[in-house]
Motif scaffolding. Structure first.
Motif, PDB file in Angstrom:
ATOM      1  N   LYS A 163      65.816 -14.752 -16.733  1.00 27.29           N
ATOM      2  CA  LYS A 163      64.959 -13.579 -16.592  1.00 27.29           C
ATOM      3  C   LYS A 163      63.641 -13.724 -17.329  1.00 27.29           C
ATOM      4  CE  LYS A 163      68.764 -10.356 -15.795  1.00 27.29           C
ATOM      5  NZ  LYS A 163      69.477  -9.139 -16.264  1.00 27.29           N
ATOM      6  N   GLN A 164      63.629 -14.499 -18.399  1.00 28.64           N
ATOM      7  CA  GLN A 164      62.404 -14.743 -19.155  1.00 28.64           C
ATOM      8  C   GLN A 164      62.284 -16.232 -19.456  1.00 28.64           C
ATOM      9  OE1 GLN A 164      62.555 -11.496 -22.356  1.00 28.64           O
ATOM     10  NE2 GLN A 164      60.384 -11.726 -21.932  1.00 28.64           N
ATOM     11  N   PRO A 165      61.912 -17.007 -18.456  1.00 32.95           N
ATOM     12  CA  PRO A 165      61.883 -18.458 -18.640  1.00 32.95           C
ATOM     13  C   PRO A 165      60.776 -18.933 -19.564  1.00 32.95           C
ATOM     14  CG  PRO A 165      60.907 -17.857 -16.537  1.00 32.95           C
ATOM     15  CD  PRO A 165      61.500 -16.607 -17.106  1.00 32.95           C
ATOM     16  N   THR A 166      61.008 -20.087 -20.141  1.00 35.58           N
ATOM     17  CA  THR A 166      60.024 -20.810 -20.932  1.00 35.58           C
ATOM     18  C   THR A 166      59.895 -22.202 -20.316  1.00 35.58           C
ATOM     19  OG1 THR A 166      61.597 -21.826 -22.464  1.00 35.58           O
ATOM     20  CG2 THR A 166      60.854 -19.577 -22.979  1.00 35.58           C
ATOM     21  N   PRO A 167      58.934 -23.004 -20.745  1.00 39.50           N
ATOM     22  CA  PRO A 167      58.833 -24.363 -20.202  1.00 39.50           C
ATOM     23  C   PRO A 167      60.123 -25.172 -20.338  1.00 39.50           C
ATOM     24  CG  PRO A 167      56.798 -23.795 -21.302  1.00 39.50           C
ATOM     25  CD  PRO A 167      57.758 -22.665 -21.586  1.00 39.50           C
ATOM     26  N   ALA A 168      60.954 -24.830 -21.312  1.00 42.85           N
ATOM     27  CA  ALA A 168      62.221 -25.547 -21.489  1.00 42.85           C
ATOM     28  C   ALA A 168      63.181 -25.291 -20.332  1.00 42.85           C
ATOM     29  CB  ALA A 168      62.875 -25.116 -22.804  1.00 42.85           C
ATOM     30  N   ASP A 169      62.943 -24.223 -19.560  1.00 43.05           N
ATOM     31  CA  ASP A 169      63.812 -23.887 -18.432  1.00 43.05           C
ATOM     32  C   ASP A 169      63.371 -24.530 -17.120  1.00 43.05           C
ATOM     33  OD1 ASP A 169      65.590 -22.043 -19.832  1.00 43.05           O
ATOM     34  OD2 ASP A 169      63.832 -20.737 -19.997  1.00 43.05           O
ATOM     35  N   VAL A 170      62.317 -25.317 -17.163  1.00 43.61           N
ATOM     36  CA  VAL A 170      61.839 -25.993 -15.959  1.00 43.61           C
ATOM     37  C   VAL A 170      62.726 -27.203 -15.659  1.00 43.61           C
ATOM     38  CG1 VAL A 170      59.922 -27.274 -14.918  1.00 43.61           C
ATOM     39  CG2 VAL A 170      59.454 -25.246 -16.317  1.00 43.61           C
ATOM     40  N   ASP A 171      63.193 -27.280 -14.421  1.00 49.36           N
ATOM     41  CA  ASP A 171      63.959 -28.446 -13.964  1.00 49.36           C
ATOM     42  C   ASP A 171      62.937 -29.529 -13.603  1.00 49.36           C
ATOM     43  OD1 ASP A 171      65.376 -30.373 -12.573  1.00 49.36           O
ATOM     44  OD2 ASP A 171      66.668 -28.925 -11.553  1.00 49.36           O
ATOM     45  N   LYS A 172      62.681 -30.425 -14.513  1.00 45.79           N
ATOM     46  CA  LYS A 172      61.618 -31.414 -14.330  1.00 45.79           C
ATOM     47  C   LYS A 172      61.869 -32.331 -13.142  1.00 45.79           C
ATOM     48  CE  LYS A 172      60.370 -31.396 -19.231  1.00 45.79           C
ATOM     49  NZ  LYS A 172      60.265 -32.193 -20.480  1.00 45.79           N
ATOM     50  N   GLY A 173      63.142 -32.687 -12.927  1.00 47.47           N
ATOM     51  CA  GLY A 173      63.462 -33.594 -11.835  1.00 47.47           C
ATOM     52  C   GLY A 173      63.235 -32.984 -10.463  1.00 47.47           C
ATOM     53  N   ALA A 174      63.328 -31.655 -10.381  1.00 47.58           N
ATOM     54  CA  ALA A 174      63.180 -30.972  -9.092  1.00 47.58           C
ATOM     55  C   ALA A 174      61.805 -30.328  -8.928  1.00 47.58           C
ATOM     56  CB  ALA A 174      64.260 -29.901  -8.954  1.00 47.58           C
ATOM     57  N   SER A 175      60.925 -30.552  -9.878  1.00 51.29           N
ATOM     58  CA  SER A 175      59.618 -29.898  -9.859  1.00 51.29           C
ATOM     59  C   SER A 175      58.506 -30.869  -9.487  1.00 51.29           C
ATOM     60  CB  SER A 175      59.320 -29.287 -11.231  1.00 51.29           C
ATOM     61  OG  SER A 175      60.269 -28.299 -11.556  1.00 51.29           O
ATOM     62  N   LYS A 176      57.508 -30.353  -8.797  1.00 55.67           N
ATOM     63  CA  LYS A 176      56.360 -31.170  -8.392  1.00 55.67           C
ATOM     64  C   LYS A 176      55.371 -31.334  -9.539  1.00 55.67           C
ATOM     65  CE  LYS A 176      52.750 -31.530  -4.838  1.00 55.67           C
ATOM     66  NZ  LYS A 176      52.131 -30.886  -3.638  1.00 55.67           N
TER      67      LYS A 176
END
Length: 293
Positions: A163-176
């Protein structure tokens, strides 16, 4: 008409250690002119001149204090340096209340302003390269919203239902793209060195950026945008003050709304919701923030 000048007393915000509050003062001191309301904001947009004029025509004298950053107006309101403030959305207010164990209260909505992705290097989302760098604001409220904007744009994927994401919640492998969190004031300035930036509307005009040039922006009419409704805010004990409520009505008058539309280049979406409804939204926002802690 020029703003009346008042000087804000420096205050220390508990949640921002070591930050000394300063303010830009505006206008002359005239407590005798009808109902006097001290109002704090971070904005300097032309609609404030119109708002002041319309309030004056209805017997309300505004003393407007312009603060230099977002950390200041809530502390000033809580410490009774101002009576009302107008600069924030409900998500930001919720963060402040939870962090400071305060109960500042929204009394009327004004608008939702879309949050957009801008670029000096690319003309479309498709042009942004794999591994491109996007600058986002680093304050918790705008940072979470920025990540949702990038996810909706198809540029990144968040891990799980956060609900309140931070950069740590980014799925790097699935992100452009990759994200770099910077101070909100630096997002526009970063455009020359990154593939794109999520820039708050406050900094668009100051940076000469056309809000209609966004490669992508969120939809203010989506129910999920409710936490980003901007509102007049006062202390809980003053939430039924008729003069303060009158200011909400004046803001929604045709003269002020025309000025808002001109300043935002038609991007601001007017919202008419009263205090009780906004309090319910705020309560949900604050519950989510507490659960995140």
């Amino acid at each position: 008409m020029k703003f009346q000048r008042v000087l804000a007393i420096p205050v220390l915000v508990a949640a921002v250690a070591g930050l000394t509050l300063t303010a830009t003062a505006c206008g002359k001191n005239d407590d005798a002119a009808g109902n006097v309301v001290r109002i704090g904001t971070t904005e300097t947009d032309p609609q404030w001149d119109v708002f002041e004029e319309q309030a004056k025509a209805q017997g309300i004298t505004l003393k407007i204090t312009h603060y230099s950053d977002y950390s200041q107006p809530n502390a000033a309101l809580s410490q009774k340096q101002v009576d009302v403030n107008l600069f924030q959305h409900l998500q930001f207010l919720g963060q402040y209340n939870v962090a400071n164990n305060d109960d500042l209260t929204p009394i009327g909505a004004t608008q939702i302003v879309p949050l957009g992705l801008y670029s000096k290097k690319h003309k479309s989302l498709a042009d942004i390269p794999q591994g491109g760098e996007i600058a986002i604001p680093n304050d918790p409220t705008n940072q979470a919203r920025a990540l949702f904007v990038l996810q909706a744009a198809g540029l990144l994927k968040l891990s799980g239902d956060v609900k309140q994401p931070t950069p740590a919640d980014v799925d790097k492998g699935a992100s452009k793209v990759k994200v770099t969190a910077v101070d909100a004031t630096q997002t526009a300035l970063s455009l020359a060195s990154v593939d794109g930036s999520i820039v708050n509307n406050t900094f668009l005009e100051k940076s000469g950026i056309d809000p209609n040039s966004a490669l992508y922006k969120d939809d203010p009419k989506n129910p999920g945008a409710e936490p980003y409704i901007n509102a007049f805010v006062t202390r809980s004990a003053d939430k039924t003050n008729p003069t303060y409520l009158k200011l909400v009505e004046i803001w929604h008058g045709p003269q002020v709304q025309a000025a808002v539309a001109k300043t935002s280049k038609g991007t601001a979406v007017e919202v008419k919701r009263g205090g009780p409804e906004l309090e319910q939204i705020l309560a949900r926002v604050q519950q989510t923030i507490r659960e995140k802690k």
